[in-house]
Design a protein around this motif. Structure first.
Motif, PDB file in Angstrom:
ATOM      1  N   ALA A 125     -32.474   9.143 -15.623  1.00  0.00           N
ATOM      2  CA  ALA A 125     -32.793   8.860 -14.312  1.00  0.00           C
ATOM      3  C   ALA A 125     -33.143   6.982 -13.886  1.00  0.00           C
ATOM      4  O   ALA A 125     -33.215   7.050 -12.897  1.00  0.00           O
ATOM      5  N   TYR A 126     -34.005   6.786 -15.383  1.00  0.00           N
ATOM      6  CA  TYR A 126     -33.834   5.023 -14.879  1.00  0.00           C
ATOM      7  C   TYR A 126     -32.808   4.362 -14.351  1.00  0.00           C
ATOM      8  O   TYR A 126     -32.607   3.339 -13.838  1.00  0.00           O
ATOM      9  N   ASP A 127     -31.275   5.300 -15.140  1.00  0.00           N
ATOM     10  CA  ASP A 127     -30.135   4.361 -14.765  1.00  0.00           C
ATOM     11  C   ASP A 127     -29.456   4.436 -13.751  1.00  0.00           C
ATOM     12  O   ASP A 127     -29.318   3.916 -13.378  1.00  0.00           O
ATOM     13  N   SER A 128     -30.115   4.970 -13.394  1.00  0.00           N
ATOM     14  CA  SER A 128     -29.338   6.218 -11.857  1.00  0.00           C
ATOM     15  C   SER A 128     -30.345   5.684 -10.976  1.00  0.00           C
ATOM     16  O   SER A 128     -29.327   5.025  -9.787  1.00  0.00           O
ATOM     17  N   ASN A 129     -31.343   5.433 -10.974  1.00  0.00           N
ATOM     18  CA  ASN A 129     -32.733   4.514  -9.792  1.00  0.00           C
ATOM     19  C   ASN A 129     -31.847   3.505 -10.067  1.00  0.00           C
ATOM     20  O   ASN A 129     -31.735   2.455  -8.891  1.00  0.00           O
ATOM     21  N   SER A 130     -31.642   2.422 -11.336  1.00  0.00           N
ATOM     22  CA  SER A 130     -31.118   0.959 -11.803  1.00  0.00           C
ATOM     23  C   SER A 130     -30.319   0.774 -10.586  1.00  0.00           C
ATOM     24  O   SER A 130     -29.751  -0.179  -9.744  1.00  0.00           O
ATOM     25  N   LYS A 131     -29.060   1.379 -10.889  1.00  0.00           N
ATOM     26  CA  LYS A 131     -27.369   1.618 -10.487  1.00  0.00           C
ATOM     27  C   LYS A 131     -27.975   1.793  -9.064  1.00  0.00           C
ATOM     28  O   LYS A 131     -27.354   0.850  -8.067  1.00  0.00           O
ATOM     29  N   VAL A 132     -28.582   1.824  -8.168  1.00  0.00           N
ATOM     30  CA  VAL A 132     -28.936   2.984  -6.804  1.00  0.00           C
ATOM     31  C   VAL A 132     -29.979   1.022  -6.503  1.00  0.00           C
ATOM     32  O   VAL A 132     -29.281   0.878  -5.092  1.00  0.00           O
ATOM     33  N   ILE A 133     -30.209   0.883  -6.613  1.00  0.00           N
ATOM     34  CA  ILE A 133     -30.986  -0.394  -6.678  1.00  0.00           C
ATOM     35  C   ILE A 133     -29.553  -1.336  -6.526  1.00  0.00           C
ATOM     36  O   ILE A 133     -29.912  -2.646  -5.755  1.00  0.00           O
ATOM     37  N   THR A 134     -29.144  -1.414  -7.327  1.00  0.00           N
ATOM     38  CA  THR A 134     -28.192  -2.993  -7.221  1.00  0.00           C
ATOM     39  C   THR A 134     -26.947  -2.468  -6.475  1.00  0.00           C
ATOM     40  O   THR A 134     -26.406  -3.435  -5.859  1.00  0.00           O
ATOM     41  N   THR A 135     -26.858  -1.493  -5.854  1.00  0.00           N
ATOM     42  CA  THR A 135     -25.693  -0.735  -5.121  1.00  0.00           C
ATOM     43  C   THR A 135     -25.790  -0.991  -3.689  1.00  0.00           C
ATOM     44  O   THR A 135     -25.469  -2.318  -3.204  1.00  0.00           O
ATOM     45  N   SER A 136     -27.790  -0.634  -3.354  1.00  0.00           N
ATOM     46  CA  SER A 136     -28.530  -1.491  -2.132  1.00  0.00           C
ATOM     47  C   SER A 136     -28.253  -2.893  -2.061  1.00  0.00           C
ATOM     48  O   SER A 136     -28.289  -3.480  -0.816  1.00  0.00           O
ATOM     49  N   ASP A 137     -28.587  -3.681  -3.070  1.00  0.00           N
ATOM     50  CA  ASP A 137     -28.478  -5.283  -3.096  1.00  0.00           C
ATOM     51  C   ASP A 137     -27.295  -5.398  -2.763  1.00  0.00           C
ATOM     52  O   ASP A 137     -27.208  -6.688  -2.092  1.00  0.00           O
ATOM     53  N   GLU A 138     -26.444  -4.891  -3.369  1.00  0.00           N
ATOM     54  CA  GLU A 138     -25.351  -5.333  -3.402  1.00  0.00           C
ATOM     55  C   GLU A 138     -24.703  -5.359  -1.561  1.00  0.00           C
ATOM     56  O   GLU A 138     -23.867  -5.924  -0.656  1.00  0.00           O
ATOM     57  N   MET A 139     -25.025  -4.226  -1.257  1.00  0.00           N
ATOM     58  CA  MET A 139     -25.087  -4.176   0.698  1.00  0.00           C
ATOM     59  C   MET A 139     -25.461  -4.893   1.575  1.00  0.00           C
ATOM     60  O   MET A 139     -24.504  -5.344   2.518  1.00  0.00           O
ATOM     61  N   LEU A 140     -27.202  -5.473   1.011  1.00  0.00           N
ATOM     62  CA  LEU A 140     -27.036  -6.467   1.327  1.00  0.00           C
ATOM     63  C   LEU A 140     -26.844  -7.639   1.279  1.00  0.00           C
ATOM     64  O   LEU A 140     -26.855  -8.138   3.044  1.00  0.00           O
ATOM     65  N   GLN A 141     -26.546  -7.928   0.223  1.00  0.00           N
ATOM     66  CA  GLN A 141     -25.755  -9.456   0.287  1.00  0.00           C
ATOM     67  C   GLN A 141     -24.240  -9.112   1.001  1.00  0.00           C
ATOM     68  O   GLN A 141     -23.637 -10.281   1.935  1.00  0.00           O
ATOM     69  N   THR A 142     -23.443  -8.145   1.610  1.00  0.00           N
ATOM     70  CA  THR A 142     -22.738  -8.283   2.284  1.00  0.00           C
ATOM     71  C   THR A 142     -22.768  -7.560   3.470  1.00  0.00           C
ATOM     72  O   THR A 142     -21.433  -9.014   4.314  1.00  0.00           O
ATOM     73  N   THR A 143     -24.139  -7.403   3.766  1.00  0.00           N
ATOM     74  CA  THR A 143     -24.280  -7.714   5.390  1.00  0.00           C
ATOM     75  C   THR A 143     -24.549  -9.216   5.386  1.00  0.00           C
ATOM     76  O   THR A 143     -23.364  -9.346   6.411  1.00  0.00           O
ATOM     77  N   ASN A 144     -25.296  -9.457   4.966  1.00  0.00           N
ATOM     78  CA  ASN A 144     -25.784 -11.302   5.348  1.00  0.00           C
ATOM     79  C   ASN A 144     -24.569 -12.395   5.072  1.00  0.00           C
ATOM     80  O   ASN A 144     -24.662 -12.863   6.025  1.00  0.00           O
ATOM     81  N   ASN A 145     -23.183 -12.026   4.038  1.00  0.00           N
ATOM     82  CA  ASN A 145     -22.322 -12.508   4.514  1.00  0.00           C
ATOM     83  C   ASN A 145     -21.370 -12.147   5.717  1.00  0.00           C
ATOM     84  O   ASN A 145     -20.089 -13.083   6.346  1.00  0.00           O
ATOM     85  N   LEU A 146     -21.576 -10.657   6.134  1.00  0.00           N
ATOM     86  CA  LEU A 146     -20.681 -11.134   7.458  1.00  0.00           C
ATOM     87  C   LEU A 146     -21.661 -11.269   8.827  1.00  0.00           C
ATOM     88  O   LEU A 146     -20.321 -11.594   9.642  1.00  0.00           O
ATOM     89  N   LYS A 147     -22.832 -11.288   8.245  1.00  0.00           N
ATOM     90  CA  LYS A 147     -23.016 -11.951   9.543  1.00  0.00           C
ATOM     91  C   LYS A 147     -22.967 -13.791   9.866  1.00  0.00           C
ATOM     92  O   LYS A 147     -23.117 -14.151  10.841  1.00  0.00           O
ATOM     93  N   ARG A 148     -22.584 -14.413   8.878  1.00  0.00           N
ATOM     94  CA  ARG A 148     -22.230 -15.709   8.620  1.00  0.00           C
ATOM     95  C   ARG A 148     -21.543 -15.988   9.711  1.00  0.00           C
ATOM     96  O   ARG A 148     -20.632 -16.109   9.733  1.00  0.00           O
TER      97      ARG A 148
END
Length: 62
Positions: free
Chosen positions: A39-62
């Motif tokens: 459960a900890y591993d899967s939650n960690s992967k969800v947080i990492t994926t969410s962080d990557e999605m937010l970074q991609t969104t920020n990069n598209l805005k520029r």
């Protein structure tokens, strides 16, 4: 701590030459540990994926 005379009022009895047994079921505890770890591993992967999605969104805005 609860003080009292062994063998009275629901307290345990002291016996010489006996070994105290554990109140832990090893198989159950290991299963719970593995479940918690997964459960900890899967939650960690969800947080990492969410962080990557937010970074991609920020990069598209520029």
């Amino acid at each position: 701590p609860v003080e009292g005379t062994p063998g009275l009022d629901g307290l345990g009895v002291i016996r010489q030459g006996f070994v105290e047994l554990s109140n832990v079921e090893l198989v159950v505890e290991l299963t719970d540990l593995i479940t918690g770890q997964r459960a900890y591993d899967s939650n960690s992967k969800v947080i990492t994926t969410s962080d990557e999605m937010l970074q991609t969104t920020n990069n598209l805005k520029r």
